[in-house]
Scaffold this active site. Structure first.
Site, mmCIF file in Angstrom:
data_model
loop_
_atom_site.group_PDB
_atom_site.id
_atom_site.type_symbol
_atom_site.label_atom_id
_atom_site.label_comp_id
_atom_site.label_asym_id
_atom_site.label_seq_id
_atom_site.Cartn_x
_atom_site.Cartn_y
_atom_site.Cartn_z
ATOM 1 C CG ASN A 165 2.549 -0.172 3.738
ATOM 2 O OD1 ASN A 165 2.143 -1.243 3.293
ATOM 3 N ND2 ASN A 165 3.750 0.304 3.467
ATOM 4 N N GLY A 166 0.887 -2.559 5.513
ATOM 5 C CA GLY A 166 1.457 -3.765 6.109
ATOM 6 C C GLY A 166 0.369 -4.679 6.626
ATOM 7 C CD GLU A 225 6.848 -8.225 -13.567
ATOM 8 O OE1 GLU A 225 6.854 -7.980 -12.369
ATOM 9 O OE2 GLU A 225 7.719 -7.783 -14.346
ATOM 10 C CD1 TRP A 230 -1.811 -4.041 -4.794
ATOM 11 C CD2 TRP A 230 -1.890 -5.786 -3.400
ATOM 12 N NE1 TRP A 230 -1.599 -5.175 -5.526
ATOM 13 C CE2 TRP A 230 -1.644 -6.259 -4.707
ATOM 14 C CE3 TRP A 230 -1.980 -6.702 -2.372
ATOM 15 C CZ2 TRP A 230 -1.492 -7.599 -4.999
ATOM 16 C CZ3 TRP A 230 -1.835 -8.041 -2.658
ATOM 17 C CH2 TRP A 230 -1.590 -8.482 -3.966
ATOM 18 C CG HIS A 260 14.231 -33.509 -20.427
ATOM 19 N ND1 HIS A 260 14.515 -34.845 -20.564
ATOM 20 C CD2 HIS A 260 15.362 -32.848 -20.802
ATOM 21 C CE1 HIS A 260 15.769 -34.995 -20.972
ATOM 22 N NE2 HIS A 260 16.300 -33.796 -21.127
ATOM 23 C CB CYS A 296 -0.834 0.042 1.258
ATOM 24 S SG CYS A 296 -1.747 -1.466 1.567
ATOM 25 C CE LYS A 302 10.014 -6.799 -16.103
ATOM 26 N NZ LYS A 302 10.957 -7.205 -15.127
ATOM 27 N NE ARG A 318 4.372 2.300 -1.845
ATOM 28 C CZ ARG A 318 5.479 2.064 -1.170
ATOM 29 N NH1 ARG A 318 6.626 2.508 -1.633
ATOM 30 N NH2 ARG A 318 5.460 1.395 -0.045
ATOM 31 C CD GLU A 351 13.701 -9.457 -15.625
ATOM 32 O OE1 GLU A 351 13.411 -10.303 -14.780
ATOM 33 O OE2 GLU A 351 13.265 -8.294 -15.585
ATOM 34 C CE LYS A 363 9.814 -0.298 -8.949
ATOM 35 N NZ LYS A 363 10.249 -1.046 -10.131
#
Ligand code: M6R
Length: 632
Positions: A125-126, A512, A99, A528, A4, A509, A29, A505, A627
């Site tokens: 936040n948390g 996401e 969030w 495999h 948050c 990307k 964020r 990566e 973020k």
């Protein structure tokens, strides 16, 4: 997982406006609802809205319209000021982007929360881990919560304990709250102050002229001040317009230690780019140049602690811990440390490492990589390592972050603030810093001829410019390709050795920001299992940057072609054989294969970016992502 953004303001500007703008700068964020509470005259006003900040702005606008109508009515009734003149100068408030963790995404669950008597207002936040127990305790006192959130439990608890002195109430009540969090509170009866505290979650104070700010990130107030102070965990921060005081555990008051944030306000604007992510992709050359340039001095500094000659000589093992993109940077770092310095390296995702009972000793160097310096799992992994006697070196982009306080040594990447949720320039800066460390370890342990060290260092120094040139050349063709493939349902990424972190990566990307499913594999593993996924509709992206395994990779590409899947390749210049198997090839300049990681990732970032844009998605704030992930 959650994230948050919180902000508080006390001063002389219109607080609702300052808070709103601050929340906009915290948008990166990630959030799914938002709210504000501020003093208007003697009263506290609150607006909350589900969805983006545009909805909150509309709610704020409607609220203002209503309160001007109420003021006009009071004037008509013979009270020209509406009772507000005496307090017009009070500008104080708190704001939040939420969030969701506890409770659905609803207006009722959005912050700020207030206690049942309307006295104490908070944003948090948390996570408060024991919120159920506290909720039951409140219920026994006849206090029912209005929302499903752990944050409201905190507001109710503070309201219950409120003595008329908010700082004292927070100091005496916070031991009840278990978990990692940061909160900012205000009280209806004390309209001149904010009280804040952090416990393992980020919180930074911005010191202004006759005004003070407090927020989860410096970004929230950077246009107003660059003078910042970070309270210690458990310290109570009391902010008044003309003063900030910190109260330690014994209740002793002391002034904060103020430093100047190096980030330019204009650097957090978009500079004419359509999104932060695109701007940040274009800033990668500069990020690598600045990181490489500053690395030697920083490494010399760390030579007094974690990177001393004695420690490097005695090194038995390096363990890299990180999450997400930083983990992928760690994979590239492993290859460099093993190839150049011949030190065994393990790389682990921090959330696994912290629970796997790792074998550690003082000759194991733990390297934590975290752009934000606040990722909960990475911080926990660092604590665990230190508790077992292993020295911890952190590579971070965030001065003042928790990781910098918890490590034995710190190396700062010089990427500047990254606003896009998807990491780009921080990734290349991390890889560059890891390579500089690997060269230092190789030098101290005499594992590379000095001419080779010199050549690699020179190549690293010139990489920033090559990244700039590469972006200029490949952006347009990659964008065209991405637009052509924007309808694909799945992408497979393959790479070998240094090509593997790039493939991983690149795949991260794309998923996401475009929400298209992707998978990434070491190319030799394809037969495999993942080969079963191939069909003419499956684009396969191959990273061909290692000459030693090029014939092997070409064989893998042939297997893909035999299944009529479309092959796209990123290859080092001169690997013309790739043309025979690939439908499209993007060439990157040839250098050492490890250094090519910093080049080969660029077309894949651009590919993800343009594909997401072709799907009209919001690349800077992808859904469900944050973020900085400050809880487990
Ligand atoms: O701040 P950190 O580097 O510790 O963050 C780690 C991950 O959360 C982060 O890399 C995440 O995977 C990003 N969304 C990648 O784009």
């Amino acid at each position: 997982m959650a994230m948050c953004g919180i902000i508080g303001y006390v001063g002389w500007r219109r607080s609702a406006q300052v808070l709103m703008e601050g929340l906009e700068r915290l948008e990166y964020r990630g959030y799914d609802s938002a709210g504000l509470a501020w003093f208007e005259g003697d009263r506290v006003q609150r607006v909350r809205a589900v969805g983006n900040l545009a909805s909150l702005r509309t709610a704020l606008h409607d609220k203002r319209r209503l309160s001007s109508a109420a003021l006009a009515e009071r004037r008509l009734a013979g009270n020209p000021t509406g009772g507000a003149t005496a307090t017009l100068e009070r500008q104080l408030g708190i704001g939040h982007t939420r969030w969701a963790t506890h409770g659905a995404v609803t207006e009722r669950n959005a912050h700020p929360h207030v206690d049942a008597r309307g006295r104490v207002w908070i944003v948090l936040n948390g996570i408060i881990e024991n919120h159920l127990e506290l909720r039951a305790r409140l219920a026994r006192r006849g206090i029912a919560c209005d929302s499903e959130t752990d944050a409201e439990v905190v507001a109710q608890m503070l309201g219950l304990m409120y003595t008329g002195d908010l700082a004292q109430t927070v100091a005496e009540t916070m031991h009840l709250f278990q978990g990692q969090y940061a909160l900012v509170a205000m009280a209806s009866e004390e309209p001149d102050l904010l009280v804040a505290v952090r416990q393992g979650a980020p919180l930074t104070i911005g010191i202004g002229q006759g005004e003070q700010f407090i927020a989860s990130s410096i970004a929230a107030f950077l246009p107003h001040t660059r003078e910042v102070a970070v309270p210690q965990d458990g310290e109570i921060a009391v902010l008044r317009a003309d003063e900030v005081v910190l109260l330690d555990a014994a209740g002793e008051a002391h002034p904060p230690s103020v430093t100047s944030a190096g980030w330019d306000p204009e650097r957090i604007e978009k500079d004419g780019y359509e999104t932060f992510m695109l701007k940040e992709i274009h800033e990668q050359g500069a990020a690598v140049r600045a990181t490489v340039q500053s690395a030697m001095a920083q490494i010399q500094d760390a030579a007094r602690t974690v990177l001393s000659t004695q420690r490097i000589a005695a090194l038995e093992r390096v363990i890299v811990v990180a999450c997400g993109t930083s983990y992928h940077a760690g994979l590239a770092g492993k290859l460099a440390l093993e190839r150049w310095a011949r030190v065994p390296v393990e790389v682990d995702v921090a959330s696994e490492f912290r629970y796997r009972d790792p074998i550690l000793n003082q000759n194991t160097l733990v390297v934590a990589i975290t752009q934000s310096g606040e990722t909960a799992d990475t911080l926990a992994a660092m604590r665990l390592a230190r508790a077992h006697g292993a020295p911890v070196l952190v590579i971070t982009n965030a001065p003042g972050s928790q990781a910098t306080r918890d490590a034995d040594g710190v190396l700062f990447t010089q990427a500047g603030i990254e606003m896009g949720v998807a990491a780009t320039k921080t990734f290349v800066a991390q890889v560059a810093m890891l390579y500089m460390v690997a060269l230092q370890v190789a030098t101290v342990r005499r594992r590379l001829p000095s001419e080779m060290v010199g050549w690699l260092a020179e190549e690293l120094q010139s990489l920033g410019d090559r990244i700039d040139e590469l972006i200029a050349t490949v952006d347009e063709p990659v964008a065209t390709l991405a637009r052509d493939l924007a309808g694909s349902q799945f992408f497979l990424y393959l790479g070998r050795l240094t090509g593997l972190p790039v493939a991983l990566e690149g795949a991260l990307k794309l998923k996401e920001i475009s929400y298209v499913p992707t998978d990434a594999y070491a190319a030799g593993e394809m037969k495999h299992g993942p080969i079963a996924l191939l069909s003419p509709q499956t684009p396969v992206i191959c990273v061909a940057t290692e000459v030693n395994v090029l014939p092997k990779l070409l064989a893998n590409m042939a297997e893909v072609k035999a299944r009529h899947a479309q092959v796209l390749a990123v290859a080092a210049e001169g690997f013309t054989e790739v043309n025979e198997y690939a439908d499209h090839v993007v060439y990157v300049p040839r250098t050492d294969p490890l250094l090519e990681v910093l080049l080969a990732i660029v077309p894949l970032q651009l590919f993800a970016y343009h594909l997401a844009r072709a799907r009209s998605l919001s690349v800077d704030q992808p859904r469900n992502l944050a973020k900085t992930v400050t809880v487990e």
